[in-house]
Design a protein around this motif. Structure first.
Motif, PDB file in Angstrom:
ATOM      1  N   ARG A  40     -18.794  41.561 -40.705  1.00 44.45           N
ATOM      2  CA  ARG A  40     -17.871  40.760 -41.510  1.00 44.45           C
ATOM      3  C   ARG A  40     -18.548  40.405 -42.828  1.00 44.45           C
ATOM      4  O   ARG A  40     -19.647  39.877 -42.844  1.00 44.45           O
ATOM      5  CB  ARG A  40     -17.496  39.486 -40.754  1.00 44.45           C
ATOM      6  N   GLU A  41     -17.902  40.686 -43.941  1.00 42.50           N
ATOM      7  CA  GLU A  41     -18.494  40.459 -45.250  1.00 42.50           C
ATOM      8  C   GLU A  41     -17.703  39.422 -46.027  1.00 42.50           C
ATOM      9  O   GLU A  41     -16.483  39.399 -45.989  1.00 42.50           O
ATOM     10  CB  GLU A  41     -18.529  41.758 -46.049  1.00 42.50           C
ATOM     11  N   VAL A  77     -25.825  32.970 -43.945  1.00 40.71           N
ATOM     12  CA  VAL A  77     -26.954  32.512 -43.130  1.00 40.71           C
ATOM     13  C   VAL A  77     -26.372  31.856 -41.877  1.00 40.71           C
ATOM     14  O   VAL A  77     -25.457  31.037 -41.975  1.00 40.71           O
ATOM     15  CB  VAL A  77     -27.837  31.507 -43.883  1.00 40.71           C
ATOM     16  N   LYS A  78     -26.886  32.236 -40.726  1.00 36.62           N
ATOM     17  CA  LYS A  78     -26.432  31.648 -39.470  1.00 36.62           C
ATOM     18  C   LYS A  78     -27.567  30.879 -38.821  1.00 36.62           C
ATOM     19  O   LYS A  78     -28.740  31.168 -39.053  1.00 36.62           O
ATOM     20  CB  LYS A  78     -25.922  32.724 -38.507  1.00 36.62           C
ATOM     21  N   GLY A 114     -22.513  23.697 -43.782  1.00 35.64           N
ATOM     22  CA  GLY A 114     -22.040  24.859 -43.055  1.00 35.64           C
ATOM     23  C   GLY A 114     -20.804  24.567 -42.232  1.00 35.64           C
ATOM     24  O   GLY A 114     -20.277  23.452 -42.209  1.00 35.64           O
ATOM     25  N   LYS A 115     -20.351  25.590 -41.567  1.00 42.41           N
ATOM     26  CA  LYS A 115     -19.190  25.500 -40.684  1.00 42.41           C
ATOM     27  C   LYS A 115     -19.639  25.828 -39.274  1.00 42.41           C
ATOM     28  O   LYS A 115     -20.361  26.802 -39.056  1.00 42.41           O
ATOM     29  CB  LYS A 115     -18.107  26.486 -41.137  1.00 42.41           C
ATOM     30  N   PHE A 128     -23.432  29.455 -42.797  1.00 42.32           N
ATOM     31  CA  PHE A 128     -23.500  28.948 -44.170  1.00 42.32           C
ATOM     32  C   PHE A 128     -23.162  30.087 -45.124  1.00 42.32           C
ATOM     33  O   PHE A 128     -23.687  31.199 -44.989  1.00 42.32           O
ATOM     34  CB  PHE A 128     -24.906  28.422 -44.488  1.00 42.32           C
ATOM     35  N   TYR A 129     -22.297  29.824 -46.080  1.00 38.42           N
ATOM     36  CA  TYR A 129     -21.969  30.792 -47.114  1.00 38.42           C
ATOM     37  C   TYR A 129     -22.621  30.315 -48.409  1.00 38.42           C
ATOM     38  O   TYR A 129     -22.131  29.397 -49.070  1.00 38.42           O
ATOM     39  CB  TYR A 129     -20.450  30.921 -47.261  1.00 38.42           C
TER      40      TYR A 129
END
Length: 423
Positions: A151-152, A158-159, A192-193, A202-203
């Protein structure tokens, strides 16, 4: 049954590999050598190459794509173990990962992680020495190019994994506020979500190169849950790697070993300059936002205090009490916070966001005891700010003289690390 591969098989793999969109320059490598990686990808500008074993990332590089083709150099560490590694090469827009197995041999250091058996070949003029697969009598082969869909999104993903148990209590995703912040004299903060109760994403954007960062997972109890970064491409890390049988000629290995050691001598001065080994090293690395800039979302602070111009107190609490306007300590639902007010308005009942050297502060009581003589600036922003899902009435930012959290280690359960963002 252990899977067997010889250098002859490795040569065959390399020939097959060249027929694909990905090439490496050798059928096998010594630890400490440079691995040349070439990839063909249309409509892309950047490619990422990562070499990993089943435990972690061993080496990586980022390189440019010009007219559909790019070449990068992966410097293999001198101390990595012998055995198979998986090379993953991908681009963001292409959303594919091409993988192949790479045999790596360490002739200088032995490790408990070694997965190799040395089989000496004497009196041979060639490295080719086929060994039959014990399962079916045929040479063992591998699927070299295995595309993996990812998924882009814009920016860099960052996870992190969150342990959502603390002090006997279980926290759900709605109770957790994950954050990623860059340590320095500017504020680079991303909330983050929570994808579920234990995974945060985190985007990020606007960051490049090696950066010192802090990950935290704050709760409404005034404490952070344990958090640990995980690779956004963890799904392509190998779960199992075959055992390497290395059929070798002594003269060939010795020749390559000497060339490798000369290569290491040649690159070490450059590497020494680029190595990050401490907070101070991280602070001088290119890309780390160490230069002082009071802007937050293009907004200057409503109040800014240069503590060199004021009497120096021993604690931040004394400093706030004696002469800092529009900020005070308050207790909200049993947890200490800082609150702000405007020129004429009363203090807000909604807590302010508090930073020290760009890192969000969860334990305000600990901050108030910190040595104020190490603080250079206090900046106060009184507007309402939204960071991801979090809404805060005001921001209070403390910047130390070094900008490196001097004598202020990250709080319990947060993670401090130096991370390399793609160029």
């Amino acid at each position: 049954m252990k899977k067997i591969i010889s250098l002859f098989t490795a040569l065959m793999l390399t020939i097959n590999f060249y027929a694909s969109d990905l090439e490496i320059d050798r059928p096998w490598y010594l630890a400490g050598e440079a691995m040349k990686v070439t990839v063909k990808i249309d409509n892309e500008q950047i490619a990422y190459a990562e070499l990993c074993d089943k435990e972690s990332l061993a080496a990586c590089t980022v390189f440019g794509i010009y007219e559909g083709k790019g070449t990068g150099i992966v410097e293999l560490p001198e101390d990595i173990h012998s055995g198979y590694y998986q090379l993953n090469v991908y681009s963001k827009g292409n959303a594919k990962v091409y993988s192949c197995l790479v045999p790596v041999i360490n002739v200088i250091h032995k490790s408990n992680a070694d997965a190799i058996k040395w089989v000496k070949i004497e009196g041979k003029d060639t490295l080719s020495y086929p060994i039959a697969n014990q399962n079916n009598g045929e040479l063992y082969n591998f699927n070299l190019t295995k595309p993996v869909e990812l998924r882009e999104v814009e920016g860099h993903i960052v996870k992190a994994h969150v342990n959502n148990f603390l002090d006997g209590k279980k926290f759900s995703a709605n109770d957790i506020r994950p954050s990623l912040s860059i340590v320095g004299k500017q504020i680079h903060y991303f909330e983050g979500k929570m994808l579920n109760d234990t995974t945060a994403v985190f985007y990020t954007y606007g960051l490049r190169g090696k950066q010192p960062l802090v990950l935290s997972a704050a709760t409404n109890t005034g404490k952070s849950l344990p958090i640990q970064m995980i690779s956004p491409y963890a799904c392509i890390f190998p779960q199992k790697l075959p055992y390497l049988y290395f059929h070798y000629q002594r003269q060939e290995v010795e020749k390559r070993s000497k060339e490798m050691q000369l290569h290491q001598i040649a690159i070490k001065p450059e590497e020494k300059e680029a190595t990050i080994g401490s907070y101070a090293d991280a602070a001088t690395e290119e890309g780390v936002p160490m230069n002082y800039d009071p802007h937050l979302y293009d907004k200057l602070p409503d109040l800014s205090y240069n503590l060199d111009e004021w009497r120096q107190f021993h604690t931040i609490h004394e400093t706030l009490t004696e002469y800092v306007n529009h900020v005070k300590k308050d207790e909200i639902k049993g947890v200490t916070h800082l609150v702000t007010r405007g020129e004429v308005a009363n203090y807000d009942k909604w807590p302010a966001m508090v930073f020290i050297d760009g890192m969000p502060v969860i334990d305000i009581d600990r901050l108030l005891k910190y040595d104020a003589r190490r603080i250079h600036y206090i900046n106060i922003y009184s507007d309402k700010f939204t960071f991801g899902n979090g809404v805060y009435k005001g921001v209070v930012s403390f910047i130390s003289r070094s900008g490196r959290l001097t004598n202020y280690p990250p709080e319990p359960n947060v993670q401090y690390l130096v991370y390399e963002f793609p160029e």
